[in-house]
Motif scaffolding. Structure first.
Motif, mmCIF file in Angstrom:
data_model
loop_
_atom_site.group_PDB
_atom_site.id
_atom_site.type_symbol
_atom_site.label_atom_id
_atom_site.label_comp_id
_atom_site.label_asym_id
_atom_site.label_seq_id
_atom_site.Cartn_x
_atom_site.Cartn_y
_atom_site.Cartn_z
ATOM 1 N N PHE A 87 -13.588 80.915 6.144
ATOM 2 C CA PHE A 87 -14.772 80.771 7.002
ATOM 3 C C PHE A 87 -15.659 79.631 6.534
ATOM 4 C CE2 PHE A 87 -18.210 82.598 4.425
ATOM 5 C CZ PHE A 87 -17.487 83.239 3.427
ATOM 6 N N ARG A 88 -15.378 79.083 5.346
ATOM 7 C CA ARG A 88 -16.147 77.915 4.896
ATOM 8 C C ARG A 88 -15.291 76.647 4.942
ATOM 9 N NH1 ARG A 88 -18.788 81.184 0.501
ATOM 10 N NH2 ARG A 88 -20.587 82.061 1.558
ATOM 11 N N ARG A 89 -14.245 76.651 5.768
ATOM 12 C CA ARG A 89 -13.368 75.472 5.784
ATOM 13 C C ARG A 89 -14.079 74.244 6.326
ATOM 14 N NH1 ARG A 89 -8.166 76.186 9.367
ATOM 15 N NH2 ARG A 89 -8.294 73.931 9.401
ATOM 16 N N HIS A 90 -15.173 74.434 7.055
ATOM 17 C CA HIS A 90 -15.940 73.292 7.570
ATOM 18 C C HIS A 90 -17.270 73.125 6.837
ATOM 19 C CE1 HIS A 90 -13.057 73.294 10.886
ATOM 20 N NE2 HIS A 90 -13.342 74.553 11.116
ATOM 21 N N PHE A 91 -17.484 73.878 5.744
ATOM 22 C CA PHE A 91 -18.786 73.859 5.062
ATOM 23 C C PHE A 91 -19.058 72.471 4.468
ATOM 24 C CE2 PHE A 91 -21.946 74.640 1.805
ATOM 25 C CZ PHE A 91 -22.729 75.630 2.355
ATOM 26 N N PRO A 92 -20.271 71.958 4.653
ATOM 27 C CA PRO A 92 -20.568 70.612 4.149
ATOM 28 C C PRO A 92 -20.866 70.591 2.651
ATOM 29 C CG PRO A 92 -22.480 71.499 5.296
ATOM 30 C CD PRO A 92 -21.399 72.537 5.415
ATOM 31 N N TYR A 93 -19.842 70.905 1.834
ATOM 32 C CA TYR A 93 -20.048 70.963 0.379
ATOM 33 C C TYR A 93 -20.574 69.634 -0.164
ATOM 34 C CZ TYR A 93 -17.520 75.407 0.140
ATOM 35 O OH TYR A 93 -17.127 76.713 0.294
ATOM 36 N N GLY A 94 -20.178 68.542 0.514
ATOM 37 C CA GLY A 94 -20.601 67.225 0.037
ATOM 38 C C GLY A 94 -22.112 67.033 0.085
ATOM 39 N N ASP A 95 -22.813 67.843 0.905
ATOM 40 C CA ASP A 95 -24.269 67.676 1.045
ATOM 41 C C ASP A 95 -25.055 68.447 -0.019
ATOM 42 O OD1 ASP A 95 -23.473 66.378 3.290
ATOM 43 O OD2 ASP A 95 -24.220 67.872 4.722
ATOM 44 N N LEU A 96 -24.363 69.153 -0.911
ATOM 45 C CA LEU A 96 -25.067 70.061 -1.814
ATOM 46 C C LEU A 96 -25.816 69.335 -2.935
ATOM 47 C CD1 LEU A 96 -22.633 73.107 -2.231
ATOM 48 C CD2 LEU A 96 -24.797 73.025 -1.008
ATOM 49 N N GLY A 97 -25.461 68.099 -3.204
ATOM 50 C CA GLY A 97 -26.132 67.387 -4.299
ATOM 51 C C GLY A 97 -25.459 67.675 -5.634
ATOM 52 N N THR A 98 -25.994 67.113 -6.703
ATOM 53 C CA THR A 98 -25.334 67.261 -7.999
ATOM 54 C C THR A 98 -25.519 68.681 -8.529
ATOM 55 O OG1 THR A 98 -27.269 66.708 -9.299
ATOM 56 C CG2 THR A 98 -25.891 64.860 -8.560
ATOM 57 N N TYR A 99 -24.574 69.093 -9.372
ATOM 58 C CA TYR A 99 -24.576 70.464 -9.902
ATOM 59 C C TYR A 99 -25.886 70.774 -10.598
ATOM 60 C CZ TYR A 99 -23.159 74.573 -12.557
ATOM 61 O OH TYR A 99 -23.097 75.834 -13.086
ATOM 62 N N ASP A 100 -26.296 69.914 -11.515
ATOM 63 C CA ASP A 100 -27.469 70.220 -12.339
ATOM 64 C C ASP A 100 -28.746 70.374 -11.506
ATOM 65 O OD1 ASP A 100 -26.016 70.341 -14.625
ATOM 66 O OD2 ASP A 100 -26.426 68.279 -15.253
ATOM 67 N N SER A 101 -28.963 69.453 -10.561
ATOM 68 C CA SER A 101 -30.204 69.518 -9.784
ATOM 69 C C SER A 101 -30.194 70.750 -8.892
ATOM 70 C CB SER A 101 -30.370 68.244 -8.952
ATOM 71 O OG SER A 101 -29.369 68.178 -7.961
ATOM 72 N N ARG A 102 -29.041 71.019 -8.283
ATOM 73 C CA ARG A 102 -28.913 72.146 -7.367
ATOM 74 C C ARG A 102 -29.089 73.477 -8.097
ATOM 75 N NH1 ARG A 102 -24.276 74.415 -6.016
ATOM 76 N NH2 ARG A 102 -22.984 72.831 -6.978
ATOM 77 N N ILE A 103 -28.402 73.627 -9.239
ATOM 78 C CA ILE A 103 -28.488 74.890 -9.982
ATOM 79 C C ILE A 103 -29.911 75.075 -10.514
ATOM 80 C CG2 ILE A 103 -27.662 76.113 -12.045
ATOM 81 C CD1 ILE A 103 -25.673 76.148 -9.668
#
Ligand SMILES: *Cc1c(COP(=O)(O)O)cnc(C)c1O
Length: 340
Positions: free
Chosen positions: A132-148
């Motif tokens: 169900f996340r095959r179209h999820f825009p993972y690329g828009d999430l930003g870098t790991y450190d900033s996001r977490i």
């Protein structure tokens, strides 16, 4: 809290090589997978050899659990791109469960009371065609450190959150150091009483369940719940069973969620065999999900009527604790909705 040191991190890098190497050798193209299974192209005329960005991805160990020479193998069907995925079906969407509107911060999804889902990272070890996340825009999430960092600040500030669920992508694809650090930071938040991970790695890449990972999960307080995702008994091979036993031995609570899939597990005998195999592996069935209506997966759909019939058949042949709950996720609903 998890104790860590630079010496630990070096050992970890060496130990993690085996599963990372194995992942690097996964099948990414249709032809070599078919050859491995002794299948000719003309035996699977419905396949799509060029599936686009959501490419084929199958670890060799998982492929080895498939029946050689079986074009309709239920494990193969979950991962083989078909031309049917290109058919646009009314009601089947790119974001079927409302992940977009549920985002409180990049990768922090809040839908249900007391719980939030944290998308640890975007990659998986296997590409399930019904994802169900095959179209999820993972690329828009930003870098790991900033996001977490942002997500942790939100979780810290919201004292109504009692459970954090690491999802993804697959959270067990994080390196031990990053995973241990994230779990320790979550565990240090006083109102976070439960930690949960949703992962398919114990089945599709069992070498990920190293002694070091078990030691890590076995020393986090609260001890995590791990929800695996098996759809068919044959996905639980000997290596998966050994890894799950090791996780159970360090006090990790093991549950399973499945998706009801046409041509994979849409009969009572297959679902009963799955529940019994899960129990043999120390795992209790949790959810059986009705398919999320994601664009490209309509050929997996099973009707609600048929699903309810299967549940009645399961209840008639299994003890109650081996009967999963049939649910559907509906965008905007306060919980996963029981289908009776
Ligand atoms: C499925 C899901 C959960 C967990 O739901 P449970 O019923 O507790 O298993 C939490 N948050 C989100 C966004 C989910 O999709």
């Amino acid at each position: 809290m998890v104790a860590r040191s630079s010496a630990h991190c070096q050992i970890e890098a060496a130990a993690s090589d085996a599963w990372r190497r194995e992942l690097g050798q996964a099948f990414t193209r249709v032809e070599p997978l078919l050859a491995f299974l002794g299948l000719r192209r003309d035996q699977v005329p419905t396949l799509d050899p060029e599936p686009g960005p959501f490419r084929l991805l199958v670890p060799r160990g998982f492929a080895a659990l498939m029946r050689a020479g079986g074009p309709a193998d239920p494990l193969l069907r979950q991962v083989l791109p078909l031309a049917a995925e290109r058919v646009l079906t009314a009601g089947f969407r790119c974001d079927p469960v409302g992940d977009g509107p549920a985002a409180q911060a990049p990768g922090l999804l809040r839908k249900y009371a007391g719980r939030a889902l944290l998308l640890a990272q975007g990659a998986c070890a296997v590409h399930c065609r019904y994802c169900f996340r095959r179209h999820f825009p993972y690329g828009d999430l930003g870098t790991y450190d900033s996001r977490i960092g942002l997500a942790l600040a939100q979780i810290q500030a919201d004292t109504t959150l009692h459970e954090i669920i690491l999802s993804g992508g697959d959270p067990l694809l994080l390196a031990d150091g990053a995973l241990g650090d994230l779990l320790a930071r979550l565990a240090a938040i006083p109102h976070v009483r439960r930690l949960r991970l949703h992962s398919r790695l114990p089945l599709v890449l069992p070498s990920r369940i190293t002694a070091r990972l078990c030691a890590l999960l076995g020393t986090v307080t609260p001890r995590p719940v791990l929800v695996i995702h098996a759809n068919h008994a044959r996905e639980l091979g000997a290596a998966a069973q050994a890894g799950l036993a090791a996780l159970g031995a360090v006090g990790v609570t093991l549950l399973n969620q499945s998706v009801l899939l046409r041509g994979v597990n849409d009969d009572a005998a297959t679902l009963a065999a799955l529940s019994e195999r899960l129990f043999d592996c120390g795992v209790l069935p949790y959810y059986l999900h009705q398919l999320d209506p994601v664009q490209g997966a309509a050929h997996f759909a099973v009707s609600d009527r048929e699903a309810r019939g299967l549940m009645a058949a399961l209840r008639a042949r299994l003890p109650g604790y081996l009967v999963p709950r049939l649910v559907r996720e509906t965008a905007g609903a306060p919980c996963k909705e029981p289908l009776g």
